[in-house]
Structure formats: structure tokens, C-alpha cells
Design an enzyme around this catalytic site. Sequence first.
Site, PDB file in Angstrom:
ATOM      1  N   GLU A   1      -0.417 -27.388 -12.048  1.00 19.08           N
ATOM      2  CA  GLU A   1       0.681 -26.604 -12.636  1.00 19.08           C
ATOM      3  C   GLU A   1       0.160 -25.708 -13.766  1.00 19.08           C
ATOM      4  O   GLU A   1      -0.970 -25.876 -14.245  1.00 19.08           O
ATOM      5  CB  GLU A   1       1.764 -27.543 -13.183  1.00 19.08           C
ATOM      6  CG  GLU A   1       1.262 -28.486 -14.271  1.00 19.08           C
ATOM      7  CD  GLU A   1       2.339 -28.919 -15.247  1.00 19.08           C
ATOM      8  OE1 GLU A   1       3.010 -28.043 -15.805  1.00 19.08           O
ATOM      9  OE2 GLU A   1       2.476 -30.136 -15.464  1.00 19.08           O
TER      10      GLU A   1
ATOM     11  N   LYS B   1       6.534 -38.463 -19.361  1.00 24.57           N
ATOM     12  CA  LYS B   1       6.161 -38.321 -20.763  1.00 24.57           C
ATOM     13  C   LYS B   1       6.879 -39.351 -21.621  1.00 24.57           C
ATOM     14  O   LYS B   1       8.074 -39.576 -21.457  1.00 24.57           O
ATOM     15  CB  LYS B   1       6.534 -36.915 -21.248  1.00 24.57           C
ATOM     16  CG  LYS B   1       5.561 -35.865 -20.765  1.00 24.57           C
ATOM     17  CD  LYS B   1       6.158 -34.486 -20.898  1.00 24.57           C
ATOM     18  CE  LYS B   1       7.317 -34.318 -19.931  1.00 24.57           C
ATOM     19  NZ  LYS B   1       7.977 -33.021 -20.056  1.00 24.57           N
TER      20      LYS B   1
HETATM   21  N1  PSU Z   1       3.857 -33.027 -19.352  1.00 26.25           N
HETATM   22  C1  PSU Z   1       3.000 -32.652 -20.335  1.00 26.25           C
HETATM   23  N2  PSU Z   1       3.057 -31.373 -20.784  1.00 26.25           N
HETATM   24  C2  PSU Z   1       3.928 -30.473 -20.266  1.00 26.25           C
HETATM   25  C3  PSU Z   1       4.815 -30.874 -19.228  1.00 26.25           C
HETATM   26  C4  PSU Z   1       4.745 -32.161 -18.818  1.00 26.25           C
HETATM   27  O1  PSU Z   1       2.205 -33.441 -20.794  1.00 26.25           O
HETATM   28  O2  PSU Z   1       3.923 -29.334 -20.706  1.00 26.25           O
HETATM   29  C5  PSU Z   1       5.744 -29.890 -18.580  1.00 26.25           C
HETATM   30  C6  PSU Z   1       5.586 -30.000 -17.062  1.00 26.25           C
HETATM   31  O3  PSU Z   1       5.378 -28.707 -16.532  1.00 26.25           O
HETATM   32  C7  PSU Z   1       6.906 -30.569 -16.585  1.00 26.25           C
HETATM   33  C8  PSU Z   1       7.850 -29.978 -17.596  1.00 26.25           C
HETATM   34  O4  PSU Z   1       7.196 -30.223 -15.266  1.00 26.25           O
HETATM   35  O5  PSU Z   1       7.127 -30.114 -18.832  1.00 26.25           O
HETATM   36  C9  PSU Z   1       9.201 -30.643 -17.603  1.00 26.25           C
HETATM   37  O6  PSU Z   1      10.077 -29.832 -18.315  1.00 26.25           O
HETATM   38  P1  PSU Z   1      11.673 -29.975 -18.114  1.00 26.25           P
HETATM   39  O7  PSU Z   1      12.046 -31.295 -18.748  1.00 26.25           O
HETATM   40  O8  PSU Z   1      12.237 -28.805 -18.857  1.00 26.25           O
HETATM   41  O9  PSU Z   1      11.944 -29.970 -16.633  1.00 26.25           O
END
Ligand code: PSU
Length: 302
Positions: free
Chosen positions: A24, A159
Site C-alpha cells: 500500500e 493498529k
Molecule cells: N497502519 C499503519 N499505518 C497506516 C495505516 C495503517 O501502521 O498509515 C493506514 C492503512 O493504509 C490503513 C488505513 O488501510 O491506515 C486505515 O485508515 P481508515 O481507518 O481511515 O480506514
Amino acid sequence: MDHFTFKPEVQEALEAGRPVVALESTLISHGLPYPTNLGLAQGMEDIIREAGAIPATIAVLKGRVHVGLTAMELERLAQPHSRQEVRKASRRDLPIVVGLGLDGATTVAATIFIAHRAGIEVFATGGIGGVHRGHPFDISADLTELGRTPVTVVCAGAKAILDLPRTREVLETQGVPVIGYGTDEMPAFYSRSSGLPVDVRVDGPEEVATIIRAQRALGLKTGLLVVVPIPEEDAIPAGEIEAAIVQATQEAEEQGITGAAITPFVLTRLNELTEGRSTRANVALLRNNARVAAEIAAALAA
Ligand code: PSU
Ligand code: MN
């Protein structure tokens, strides 16, 4: 394919049935500080190559969906100003960035959607999105995308800034098997345990490949989640990081930060509050996950 630009080596590998691992780009533009993000993005690609697979970092650049980025494109996404200028692109943002010719750094949800369209079956990241603490209806599109996209996602759990028990429940509702890679417990990103069970434990890439093949044969269109604990020497015990997570989340709340902006804000604050320790752990688990994903892709191609 309309709107798609394949990096030649990725296209060749896919046509020849050689192993490819998708990556990603949100974590490059919005997840990690510069220049750590650039070193990490290049490092993950190197690790995947060393393990015998081809890396395909995915992003939308000027409205084109890129499957595989050049060194210069990676560098551009890593620049500090990308945080403002490049849109964090989840599933719902894809038609917007493509239609309007914008730049988009793809989240897990958007990346696995594109990977599947491109014919890539294995993907590596750090942590998936999930249900936010205190916001039970802020559920990342990562979870619903996993429910409908047959890609194997290798991560270190969700996370730790999230509500992990609720996240785990949503994965079950979405029909996503949680496969513990050398563990009986779901890891919690910075730490190796969460107290939450996995659906099955495996101890090597061949076992994962066997499950992927069975899933294909059954015609299940759901994704698989392979959870890999952070290497022991880089782990931060939950007790040590929790106070910083609580503080960062509270600050987000006070400043009215919601939706897609929460994760980048909290990760940045955690980096400051832990004096870089959280970022070092994040990098270590990302590198580890890249290797595991490449080994799974290789086993699947064998
Ligand atoms: N995990 C990390 N760093 C990040 C992300 C996840 O350690 O930057 C990012 C990933 O791209 C994940 C996104 O898909 O955060 C999720 O964001 P949201 O909760 O807005 O869907
Ligand atoms: Mn979210």
C-alpha cells in the site's frame, strides 16, 4: 485495462505466474515520518526481492492506477508535502481520484481492491484499519473490503490505537479467517499479544498457501488475514505504549479530528510521545511482514 499502468517487471511476473506481493502507499505518505518512510518503502521492496518475489507498490498518480512504482514515484509519495497534497484514498475515494485525475495514496482497502483487479493475491502491510476506540460506528473500509476481496493480507494485527475486540468481531461477521503465523493469539501491532484468539495457527508459508488454495477451490470471495507478531526484540509491551495511545487518542478527540484523519494524527503524536520508539517498532514489523508475504507468495506460485 482502462486507467491502469503496470510497471513492466510486475506485468511480466504476473504473466509468467511468478510470485508478486502488493504494497500500500498510505503508510508512505500519511503513516510514517520523512525520511523513515522512504527508506522503509525501498527496504520492503528489497526484502520482497531477496525472498524471491516482485514487489508492486500501488498508488494513484494523476488519475492513473499504478501497479508497481518507480524509485522516483516512491520518492515523490514520501515527500513531507504529500501528506497534504496526496489524498488518502480508501475504496470510496478511488472513483474520485481516478475521475478527477488526482494523486491518491491507497489504504489497505483500496490497495487490495486494485491488487485483485491486477491479479495479485498476496499483500503486506503493518496494521489494518478497524473499529476506532470510542467510535463504534467508525469502522474502517479495510474490514468490509477484506470481506469481499480474495487477497491474503499479511499484517501485525490491527493498529493498537483501535478497539481490538470490536475489530475482531467485525472480521468474523465479514467471514474473514484470522490465521496466526506462529502464534495462537492475535498480535496487537506494537506488542505480540492481545488476548484475542486466532482462528487457526500455522507455522510456515506452505500451510498458508494450502488454505489459500482451498479458499479458491471453494469459490469463496473473501480475503484471508495472516497475523504475524512483531519480532520480539522490537516489541513494545502493551503496558508501556498504552498511556501514550490514550493521550494521543484523547488529543484527537479534543481537537475534533475524525474519520480518515484520525490514524495519521494519532500515529504522528505517538511517534512524538515515544520519542521515535513507536516508529522504530512500526518499521520493524513492516519489514518482517514483507518477508513473510513474499514467502507465502512464493509458496503459492510453487
Ligand atoms: N497502519 C499503519 N499505518 C497506516 C495505516 C495503517 O501502521 O498509515 C493506514 C492503512 O493504509 C490503513 C488505513 O488501510 O491506515 C486505515 O485508515 P481508515 O481507518 O481511515 O480506514
Ligand atoms: Mn478509520
